[in-house]
Design a protein around this motif. Structure first.
Motif, PDB file in Angstrom:
ATOM      1  N   LEU A 109       0.826  -1.206   0.000  1.00 24.94           N
ATOM      2  CA  LEU A 109       0.000   0.000   0.000  1.00 24.94           C
ATOM      3  C   LEU A 109       0.862   1.259   0.000  1.00 24.94           C
ATOM      4  CD1 LEU A 109      -2.787  -1.075   2.522  1.00 24.94           C
ATOM      5  CD2 LEU A 109      -2.970  -0.922   0.034  1.00 24.94           C
ATOM      6  N   ALA A 110       1.965   1.230   0.737  1.00 23.51           N
ATOM      7  CA  ALA A 110       2.859   2.384   0.786  1.00 23.51           C
ATOM      8  C   ALA A 110       3.498   2.644  -0.573  1.00 23.51           C
ATOM      9  CB  ALA A 110       3.927   2.180   1.853  1.00 23.51           C
ATOM     10  N   VAL A 111       3.928   1.581  -1.250  1.00 25.34           N
ATOM     11  CA  VAL A 111       4.564   1.733  -2.566  1.00 25.34           C
ATOM     12  C   VAL A 111       3.565   2.267  -3.583  1.00 25.34           C
ATOM     13  CG1 VAL A 111       5.582   0.472  -4.509  1.00 25.34           C
ATOM     14  CG2 VAL A 111       6.370   0.025  -2.175  1.00 25.34           C
ATOM     15  N   TYR A 112       2.372   1.743  -3.589  1.00 27.72           N
ATOM     16  CA  TYR A 112       1.352   2.248  -4.519  1.00 27.72           C
ATOM     17  C   TYR A 112       1.033   3.710  -4.228  1.00 27.72           C
ATOM     18  CZ  TYR A 112       0.065  -1.885  -7.234  1.00 27.72           C
ATOM     19  OH  TYR A 112       0.075  -2.930  -8.135  1.00 27.72           O
ATOM     20  N   ALA A 113       1.017   4.069  -2.944  1.00 28.20           N
ATOM     21  CA  ALA A 113       0.744   5.460  -2.579  1.00 28.20           C
ATOM     22  C   ALA A 113       1.869   6.382  -3.044  1.00 28.20           C
ATOM     23  CB  ALA A 113       0.569   5.572  -1.062  1.00 28.20           C
ATOM     24  N   ILE A 114       3.118   5.927  -2.913  1.00 33.78           N
ATOM     25  CA  ILE A 114       4.264   6.727  -3.353  1.00 33.78           C
ATOM     26  C   ILE A 114       4.164   7.040  -4.839  1.00 33.78           C
ATOM     27  CG2 ILE A 114       6.752   6.620  -3.788  1.00 33.78           C
ATOM     28  CD1 ILE A 114       7.038   5.141  -1.114  1.00 33.78           C
ATOM     29  N   PHE A 115       3.793   6.034  -5.640  1.00 30.66           N
ATOM     30  CA  PHE A 115       3.706   6.261  -7.076  1.00 30.66           C
ATOM     31  C   PHE A 115       2.432   7.003  -7.473  1.00 30.66           C
ATOM     32  CE2 PHE A 115       6.949   2.909  -7.206  1.00 30.66           C
ATOM     33  CZ  PHE A 115       7.813   3.443  -8.155  1.00 30.66           C
ATOM     34  N   ALA A 116       1.426   6.929  -6.647  1.00 27.87           N
ATOM     35  CA  ALA A 116       0.178   7.632  -6.966  1.00 27.87           C
ATOM     36  C   ALA A 116       0.265   9.120  -6.657  1.00 27.87           C
ATOM     37  CB  ALA A 116      -0.983   6.997  -6.195  1.00 27.87           C
ATOM     38  N   TRP A 117       0.973   9.474  -5.590  1.00 30.57           N
ATOM     39  CA  TRP A 117       0.927  10.857  -5.114  1.00 30.57           C
ATOM     40  C   TRP A 117       2.254  11.610  -5.208  1.00 30.57           C
ATOM     41  CZ3 TRP A 117      -1.635   8.395  -0.305  1.00 30.57           C
ATOM     42  CH2 TRP A 117      -2.982   8.104  -0.595  1.00 30.57           C
ATOM     43  N   TRP A 118       3.327  10.885  -5.469  1.00 33.87           N
ATOM     44  CA  TRP A 118       4.607  11.568  -5.407  1.00 33.87           C
ATOM     45  C   TRP A 118       5.507  11.241  -6.583  1.00 33.87           C
ATOM     46  CZ3 TRP A 118       9.156   9.946  -1.811  1.00 33.87           C
ATOM     47  CH2 TRP A 118      10.190  10.885  -1.919  1.00 33.87           C
ATOM     48  N   ARG A 119       5.745   9.998  -6.851  1.00 33.28           N
ATOM     49  CA  ARG A 119       6.719   9.592  -7.854  1.00 33.28           C
ATOM     50  C   ARG A 119       6.016   9.090  -9.112  1.00 33.28           C
ATOM     51  NH1 ARG A 119      12.031   7.864  -8.304  1.00 33.28           N
ATOM     52  NH2 ARG A 119      12.385   6.045  -9.611  1.00 33.28           N
ATOM     53  N   THR A 120       6.504   9.481 -10.276  1.00 30.79           N
ATOM     54  CA  THR A 120       5.940   9.022 -11.538  1.00 30.79           C
ATOM     55  C   THR A 120       6.457   7.631 -11.877  1.00 30.79           C
ATOM     56  OG1 THR A 120       5.798  11.297 -12.361  1.00 30.79           O
ATOM     57  CG2 THR A 120       5.692   9.516 -13.993  1.00 30.79           C
ATOM     58  N   ASP A 121       5.558   6.735 -12.173  1.00 34.68           N
ATOM     59  CA  ASP A 121       5.940   5.371 -12.535  1.00 34.68           C
ATOM     60  C   ASP A 121       6.124   5.297 -14.044  1.00 34.68           C
ATOM     61  OD1 ASP A 121       6.433   2.701 -12.657  1.00 34.68           O
ATOM     62  OD2 ASP A 121       4.632   2.071 -11.585  1.00 34.68           O
ATOM     63  N   THR A 122       7.322   4.985 -14.471  1.00 39.36           N
ATOM     64  CA  THR A 122       7.606   4.890 -15.900  1.00 39.36           C
ATOM     65  C   THR A 122       7.193   3.543 -16.479  1.00 39.36           C
ATOM     66  OG1 THR A 122       9.868   4.128 -15.412  1.00 39.36           O
ATOM     67  CG2 THR A 122       9.531   6.499 -15.722  1.00 39.36           C
ATOM     68  N   SER A 123       6.785   2.628 -15.624  1.00 37.21           N
ATOM     69  CA  SER A 123       6.339   1.309 -16.081  1.00 37.21           C
ATOM     70  C   SER A 123       4.821   1.255 -16.092  1.00 37.21           C
ATOM     71  CB  SER A 123       6.895   0.220 -15.145  1.00 37.21           C
ATOM     72  OG  SER A 123       6.291  -1.033 -15.423  1.00 37.21           O
ATOM     73  N   ASP A 124       4.280   0.487 -17.023  1.00 35.64           N
ATOM     74  CA  ASP A 124       2.828   0.317 -17.074  1.00 35.64           C
ATOM     75  C   ASP A 124       2.399  -1.023 -16.492  1.00 35.64           C
ATOM     76  OD1 ASP A 124       3.820  -1.360 -18.989  1.00 35.64           O
ATOM     77  OD2 ASP A 124       2.543  -0.631 -20.629  1.00 35.64           O
ATOM     78  N   LEU A 125       3.312  -1.699 -15.784  1.00 34.03           N
ATOM     79  CA  LEU A 125       3.015  -3.009 -15.217  1.00 34.03           C
ATOM     80  C   LEU A 125       2.422  -2.865 -13.813  1.00 34.03           C
ATOM     81  CD1 LEU A 125       6.273  -4.932 -16.235  1.00 34.03           C
ATOM     82  CD2 LEU A 125       4.136  -4.664 -17.523  1.00 34.03           C
ATOM     83  N   HIS A 148       4.768  -4.755 -10.050  1.00 30.07           N
ATOM     84  CA  HIS A 148       4.764  -3.295  -9.960  1.00 30.07           C
ATOM     85  C   HIS A 148       6.142  -2.765  -9.582  1.00 30.07           C
ATOM     86  CE1 HIS A 148       3.742   0.721  -8.397  1.00 30.07           C
ATOM     87  NE2 HIS A 148       2.661   0.637  -9.164  1.00 30.07           N
ATOM     88  N   SER A 149       6.478  -1.583 -10.046  1.00 38.98           N
ATOM     89  CA  SER A 149       7.732  -0.917  -9.681  1.00 38.98           C
ATOM     90  C   SER A 149       7.858  -0.815  -8.165  1.00 38.98           C
ATOM     91  CB  SER A 149       7.786   0.485 -10.291  1.00 38.98           C
ATOM     92  OG  SER A 149       7.727   0.436 -11.690  1.00 38.98           O
ATOM     93  N   GLY A 150       9.063  -1.047  -7.662  1.00 41.15           N
ATOM     94  CA  GLY A 150       9.301  -0.998  -6.236  1.00 41.15           C
ATOM     95  C   GLY A 150       8.900  -2.261  -5.505  1.00 41.15           C
ATOM     96  N   LEU A 151       8.275  -3.203  -6.240  1.00 42.63           N
ATOM     97  CA  LEU A 151       7.805  -4.446  -5.625  1.00 42.63           C
ATOM     98  C   LEU A 151       8.208  -5.681  -6.429  1.00 42.63           C
ATOM     99  CD1 LEU A 151       4.150  -3.302  -4.776  1.00 42.63           C
ATOM    100  CD2 LEU A 151       6.034  -3.562  -3.137  1.00 42.63           C
ATOM    101  N   THR A 152       9.063  -5.514  -7.415  1.00 43.01           N
ATOM    102  CA  THR A 152       9.378  -6.644  -8.295  1.00 43.01           C
ATOM    103  C   THR A 152      10.096  -7.772  -7.570  1.00 43.01           C
ATOM    104  OG1 THR A 152      11.405  -5.493  -8.992  1.00 43.01           O
ATOM    105  CG2 THR A 152       9.454  -5.224 -10.375  1.00 43.01           C
ATOM    106  N   GLN A 153      10.775  -7.468  -6.456  1.00 43.89           N
ATOM    107  CA  GLN A 153      11.470  -8.510  -5.707  1.00 43.89           C
ATOM    108  C   GLN A 153      10.500  -9.477  -5.036  1.00 43.89           C
ATOM    109  OE1 GLN A 153      10.666  -5.672  -4.467  1.00 43.89           O
ATOM    110  NE2 GLN A 153      10.925  -5.467  -2.271  1.00 43.89           N
ATOM    111  N   MET A 154       9.219  -9.096  -4.973  1.00 44.75           N
ATOM    112  CA  MET A 154       8.230  -9.910  -4.275  1.00 44.75           C
ATOM    113  C   MET A 154       7.908 -11.204  -5.011  1.00 44.75           C
ATOM    114  SD  MET A 154       7.832  -8.032  -1.642  1.00 44.75           S
ATOM    115  CE  MET A 154       7.685  -6.342  -1.020  1.00 44.75           C
ATOM    116  N   TRP A 155       8.469 -11.395  -6.215  1.00 46.24           N
ATOM    117  CA  TRP A 155       8.253 -12.658  -6.903  1.00 46.24           C
ATOM    118  C   TRP A 155       8.704 -13.828  -6.032  1.00 46.24           C
ATOM    119  CZ3 TRP A 155      11.991 -16.256  -7.600  1.00 46.24           C
ATOM    120  CH2 TRP A 155      13.324 -15.837  -7.522  1.00 46.24           C
ATOM    121  N   SER A 156       9.800 -13.627  -5.295  1.00 47.58           N
ATOM    122  CA  SER A 156      10.320 -14.724  -4.467  1.00 47.58           C
ATOM    123  C   SER A 156       9.419 -14.989  -3.273  1.00 47.58           C
ATOM    124  CB  SER A 156      11.741 -14.411  -4.006  1.00 47.58           C
ATOM    125  OG  SER A 156      11.799 -13.210  -3.252  1.00 47.58           O
ATOM    126  N   LEU A 157       8.806 -13.949  -2.735  1.00 48.42           N
ATOM    127  CA  LEU A 157       7.872 -14.141  -1.632  1.00 48.42           C
ATOM    128  C   LEU A 157       6.621 -14.860  -2.123  1.00 48.42           C
ATOM    129  CD1 LEU A 157       7.124 -13.677   1.309  1.00 48.42           C
ATOM    130  CD2 LEU A 157       6.233 -11.425   0.673  1.00 48.42           C
TER     131      LEU A 157
END
Length: 389
Positions: A109-125, A148-157
């Protein structure tokens, strides 16, 4: 009496004295994962010896998987060895959910909020409500376009959660159906070898089959061998087997060096060649087992046991899961902070700044979602909280 039917001799205190070192080695695994991401973002994933070395620091994921396999399967092997009751699946599920989900959901939720309100996500994934739902439910690896950007490492989880679901089934089959509640190390080993063979077969199928989802190379079967390696350690821990820590660690170092050659494929999670994927899978298994086995089967107080069980390693190991969750988002922010564009900059600089900034965030997340959130009466001992990647 058949030798295989005899209960193994008890080893009192053996598991307890390994708690600190098994927690401490999580620090090593988390740092390696952070380092390989810092290398990727600064353009060091080149297809040469140096680039493959930086890419192979992803070995931290294999260490996490083996360690989880050991810790989660240990109660099943202890019950088989002593004739005690099987572990409670309900309690197991509750503990896994409490440990994994709160911190993970807060991070997503924090990562999605960062890209929604502060940082531009250059990826459309991973965009939109569907992407958020996929990431919240750890189903983002099933089908292309959900990481999603900032969360791609979660594949292992997401892959490890698959192991969590399989473990009670595998435990019941091995303990009750195969061994019939009698200690039979030979049958346990055979069962685990069969289960562990899923990953090499999966690699061959996903590299040669037509019409398969390309994301299948990241699904749980692709890495099950590492988790099973930890399960094997749990079985061997019930015996009198002992290993030399120095020799074991040296074998791990040698296997890692071999993995840095082209025999294990190009610098990527899953090489393009099926044979390279299998070789890499097995080499990573040797590395992870070589580093963890001395903490389980080696003498107490060895140099490796003391190093992994040292105060700083244990403290950082306690928050290693939360560090893993937040570090990649921090890497992206650090790249901006240092003025680097993608695939440029100093890997060491990004690694140091990311680690310094991620540790307090991870500590706070740990305090909020584990220490404060979890009811005191149900808080498990440190020994019963396995690692996650």
């Amino acid at each position: 009496m058949n030798v295989d039917d005899r209960r193994p001799a008890p080893t009192p205190g053996r598991a307890t004295r390994r708690v600190d070192s098994l927690t401490g080695i999580r620090t090593l695994a988390a740092f390696l994962v952070c380092a390989t991401h810092a290398a990727f973002w600064t353009g060091n994933y080149t297809d040469d010896l140096a680039g493959r070395f930086f890419a192979r620091l992803e070995i931290g994921v294999a260490i996490f998987f083996v360690l989880s396999g050991y810790l989660l399967f240990k109660p099943w092997m202890a019950s088989l060895a002593t004739g005690g009751r099987r572990p409670s699946v309900r309690r197991y599920a509750e503990h896994r959910a409490r440990r994994i989900l709160p911190a993970y959901w807060v991070t997503v939720l924090a990562v999605y909020a960062i890209f929604a309100w502060w940082r531009t996500d250059t990826s459309d994934l991973g965009q939109g409500w569907s992407g958020l739902l996929r990431n919240l439910t750890l189903t983002q690896i099933y089908g292309y376009g959900h990481l999603h950007s900032g969360l791609t490492q979660m594949w292992s989880l997401a892959a490890e959660v698959g192991f969590y679901l399989v473990l009670p089934i595998a435990g019941w089959l091995i303990v009750s159906a195969v061994c019939r509640r009698r200690w039979r190390l030979d049958l346990v080993v055979i069962s685990l070898v069969v289960l562990g063979s899923v990953s090499p077969l999966w690699a061959i199928v996903t590299h040669t089959g037509d019409g398969l989802d390309p994301t299948a190379r990241l699904w749980p079967p692709a890495f099950l061998t590492w988790f099973v390696g930890g399960m094997l350690l749990a079985a061997l821990a019930q015996t009198r087997l002992r290993i030399n820590p120095l020799l074991s660690v040296l074998i791990a170092v040698l296997a890692f060096q071999v993995s840095c050659t082209s025999i294990a494929g190009e610098p990527t999670i899953t090489p393009l060649s099926g044979s390279a994927t299998v070789i890499k899978l097995l080499l990573y298994l040797v590395v992870a087992l070589g580093l963890i086995a001395p903490l389980v089967l080696g003498p107490a107080g060895s140099w490796w046991d003391r190093l992994m069980g040292s105060g700083p390693m244990v403290w950082l190991g306690e928050i290693s899961y939360e560090f893993f969750l937040v570090h990649l988002m921090v890497v992206e922010l650090v790249m901006d902070l240092l003025g680097y564009t993608i695939f440029t900059g100093s890997m060491v600089g990004v690694l140091i700044v990311t680690s310094v900034l991620s540790i307090p965030v991870a500590w706070l997340l740990h305090r909020l979602t584990v220490v404060f959130w979890r009811p005191r009466a149900t808080a498990p001992k440190r020994e019963s909280v396995p690692s996650v990647p």
